[in-house]
Design an enzyme around this catalytic site. Sequence first.
Site, PDB file in Angstrom:
ATOM      1  N   LEU A 105       0.822  -1.207   0.000  1.00 23.59           N
ATOM      2  CA  LEU A 105       0.000   0.000   0.000  1.00 23.59           C
ATOM      3  C   LEU A 105       0.852   1.253   0.000  1.00 23.59           C
ATOM      4  O   LEU A 105       0.480   2.272  -0.556  1.00 23.59           O
ATOM      5  CB  LEU A 105      -0.917   0.010   1.225  1.00 23.59           C
ATOM      6  CG  LEU A 105      -1.949  -1.127   1.298  1.00 23.59           C
ATOM      7  CD1 LEU A 105      -2.717  -1.049   2.602  1.00 23.59           C
ATOM      8  CD2 LEU A 105      -2.905  -1.067   0.113  1.00 23.59           C
ATOM      9  N   GLY A 160       5.552   4.453   5.395  1.00 25.94           N
ATOM     10  CA  GLY A 160       5.506   5.598   6.277  1.00 25.94           C
ATOM     11  C   GLY A 160       6.860   5.828   6.897  1.00 25.94           C
ATOM     12  O   GLY A 160       7.852   5.221   6.511  1.00 25.94           O
ATOM     13  N   MET A 220       8.048   4.847   9.570  1.00 26.69           N
ATOM     14  CA  MET A 220       8.611   3.757  10.353  1.00 26.69           C
ATOM     15  C   MET A 220       8.546   2.410   9.670  1.00 26.69           C
ATOM     16  O   MET A 220       9.259   1.500  10.068  1.00 26.69           O
ATOM     17  CB  MET A 220       7.879   3.640  11.692  1.00 26.69           C
ATOM     18  CG  MET A 220       8.193   4.756  12.660  1.00 26.69           C
ATOM     19  SD  MET A 220       7.289   4.486  14.166  1.00 26.69           S
ATOM     20  CE  MET A 220       7.752   2.783  14.493  1.00 26.69           C
ATOM     21  N   ASP A 269       2.574  12.559  18.092  1.00 33.03           N
ATOM     22  CA  ASP A 269       2.914  12.916  16.716  1.00 33.03           C
ATOM     23  C   ASP A 269       1.649  13.163  15.907  1.00 33.03           C
ATOM     24  O   ASP A 269       1.514  12.712  14.776  1.00 33.03           O
ATOM     25  CB  ASP A 269       3.760  11.808  16.070  1.00 33.03           C
ATOM     26  CG  ASP A 269       4.373  12.268  14.739  1.00 33.03           C
ATOM     27  OD1 ASP A 269       4.605  13.485  14.572  1.00 33.03           O
ATOM     28  OD2 ASP A 269       4.611  11.406  13.870  1.00 33.03           O
TER      29      ASP A 269
END
Length: 999
Positions: free
Chosen positions: A86, A89, A91, A202
Amino acid sequence: MRLEPGSAPPSIGVTPRSEGDDDCGAGSPTGPSGENWDEPPTALMARRPGPAEDSDSVAKRLLKRALFPRRSQPVMIGRFNVLRQLGQGGMGVVYACYDDKLDRKIAVKVLHAEIVRSQKNAEARLLREAQAMARLSHANIVAVHDVGQTEGTVYVAMEFVDGSDLDAWLKTPRSWQAIAAAFVQAGRGLAAAHRVGIVHRDFKPQNVMMTEDGTVKVLDFGLARASEGEGRDEWLTSVADGSELSSSHLQSSLTRTGTVLGTPAYMSPEQHRGEVANTASDQFSFCVSLYQSLYGASPFAMHSYEALRADVLQGNVAPPPVRSPVPSYVFKVLQRGMRPEPGARFGSMEQLLAALERDPRAKYRRVAALVASVAITGAASAAAFRVGAVEQCPDAHAELAGIWEPARAEAVRAALRALDPGNADETLAVIEPQIERYAEAWVQMRNEACRAHAEGRQSMQVFDLRTACLDQRRAALDTMVDALTTADAARLDHLGRAVAGLPRLTGCADVEALSSAIPPPDDAEIKARVQQHREALARAGVLEQTAEIRRGLQLVDGVLADGEAVAYEPLRAEAYLRKAGLSMRDGDWSAALAGFNEALWTAVAIGHLPVAAQASSRRGYLLAYPLSQPAQAHAELPLIAAFNRRTQGDVDLYGEFLLNAGTIHLQAREPDQARESWQQARTLLEQNDRLETPLGLNVLLNTAVLLADAELTEETAALRRRIVELSEKLMGPRQAERATYEGMLAFALIDLGRPGEALARMRGFYAHLSRVESKRARFVATLMLAHVEMMRGDAGAALHRMDEVRRADPESFGPNYWSWAMLAAAMAGDLPAMREAQAVVRGALDELDPRDSRHTLLLRFYARALRVAGFDAESVAPLENARSALAGSDDRADVVTSARLSLGLGQARVRLGELDAAERDLHAALATFERLLPPRHLDLAEVMTALGEVALERRRSAAAIEWLTKAEAIYTSTAEPDYAPLVRARALLDRARADAVEQ
């Protein structure tokens, strides 16, 4: 007779879809960052920089397998079958996978080791994210299903979400209300996390998802940590210290000097200083994100990190653009949330959201109506919760922040004590517990809805429907509390009934009814606006009950002005139904009829059964009673009944139909059918514990009217006593309507020969009358007391009291009260006063149709006053004329009224010595009374007393004794021992017995 009537890179689980996209990557889907997934994989790999590019990490191997799958062997992450990538990110890499065990599609996030310096540190951080999210179960947070390790790395399996992040969603122009709505949903997710001790650390638009059905979900808790245990979040570095991963990764610090934790543009001052982040830090990041989304720019300087940090630490928030449509109060909320000192921000996320929702420009039109609507349309998670997550359902008390909480309760107390010092505490003792119970029941139902969904007992669709219903109820509660804090004396009378009539909560648990409702619009934005408007209609319903008609109509007109939303015809039907109700409450019959017509035919066309049922029922009442068209209403009754039979499961709705159907029958001169309908309504409400409601009170009131018409005096008195008690329970002891109910009971007691009891009750109520703000209540209560005093024998005091009321409010002192004054003056021997009142009553009699029940009532007082004053001959002609007007009628009420006129004629003729004519009139009256009245009705005793007097005049002692003995027996069965007619009958009986002895 009065009859009562009866709403950046992709993160976890993001799937940007295009037409033809499927789970296997068919078509040409594009990732949020612009990559074409059909581009040659070598080119895609070549754009991923980093020193770890050549390392043989697990994430890279999985990526290669996903891009170059072997057809004979599926790519697996743990037990999950990889379908496609998909995106990635900060991380990790996110894959669309299939869970064969649970037969569902999920998203799996694995470590993206190339972008961190320490493999162990990144794994620990990913485990922390999983632990943080697994502790949360909320509609606005992405749910975690599983966490595990494979081939030396960590993965997290979570719900699969279709949609885009808010950063991408905002690329399409949105109204400020829609943006605020989306962020408040996200804020609810943060609030839920805070309640279980989780700080996100965050928060930013890229970490918030907007699903295709309008649900907002917070994700990427990768930097979250448990808020318990203070420590410094210093500058991060990656340190491979060789320590083993503990079972409590969420509690470990993972902060080392060297790297900024979080995204600088959204970080709080304490994070910039390297201090521990807390819930106030999430508030700051939330406000920065919302500011940026509303105004299109950052609140702080962005040309360098140093400038950004300086602005943040000093609290230099940029003012909003000059022509911004965003209200100034929103900026003030955001400005407070971005204060450099954590203690200067809001006390909690809930308080921030409450401040954002509350528009000080118009208390009755709250931003929550829009905010909640978006939450409603997609409030449920797209994937099943783990059973263990049931315990994580956040307590819903926070969702009533700013609506019903200690501060609001105190505001209500202060407002009512200032408005009505004498009665406030008694009123509060009734309404405050009702609101408290309602709020607590709302919370419990909201919690139960979450648990039912979490346990898998109810689907996402049902959860959405229940939440939508509950948010409409919350809007009604909010408006009710606002009404209590802003009420004026004119509306004070309505507040008790309005509180008791708050919309029933149990409908929000009726899964069958909710599921059978017409589905909401497919378009997410329209669906959100429909829910917003339904909440506005719920508010208008409360304003209708509190007599704030103008404001209620403004809300409804605002709904109808949204052409796109009311193109969804269920909303259109609901809006016109509410508009009709407000118009009817306002006495605008033509507007009410037009509204009911529009609501009814729209609802019938689309199969919106609840609206069709209620619109037809209320329309029938309007035709039958206020518009005096009972024939038309009666002709339509079969159709009205057909609509309402489809909704019998809704006790209140069907009970209202039975109430209105009874009115239609009664106005159509079908009292037996009316009584049957109202008895059905009473039984239905009693069986479902709904009699002690405003609807139940109306049923009892109408039934009492019918009992009085049927001359069932004992049952009437018992029911009116129940009405007084119920009204006090629902609305307090000093509500304005209490004067009417006490007067009704007093009349019933007088009909039973108990004026002493009636006088004691009225004096007890009247003693507190100065504490009742309603002028109308004081007017009615004073005249009722005067009437009772007159019936008790204190005619002078009654006449004086009526004269005072008349002089104070001459316009309200109508012919009916003049007839009372005429009788009181006659009884007091004040002939000038009697003649003054007689002139007014005579004029009213000349204007009324002799067949009108008001004409007969006036005439009876008129003739009785003339007889009391000794003008028997003067009373005969009007009585004969009135009786002639009723001749030939087979209506039961007309027949009984004609008999009473005969009784009056007989009594006058006895005084005039016309014994033969008197006896004929009295026997005619007796025959009717015996046929149509209960055996202990006092009219029977009165006519028997008159016949006994005739017998005495004729020297027929035995006949006199027989008549008077029967009269005495009837009187003593219901009347007080010193009741004047009873005393007179006994005196005549003693005389008859004495005559018998002499003879």
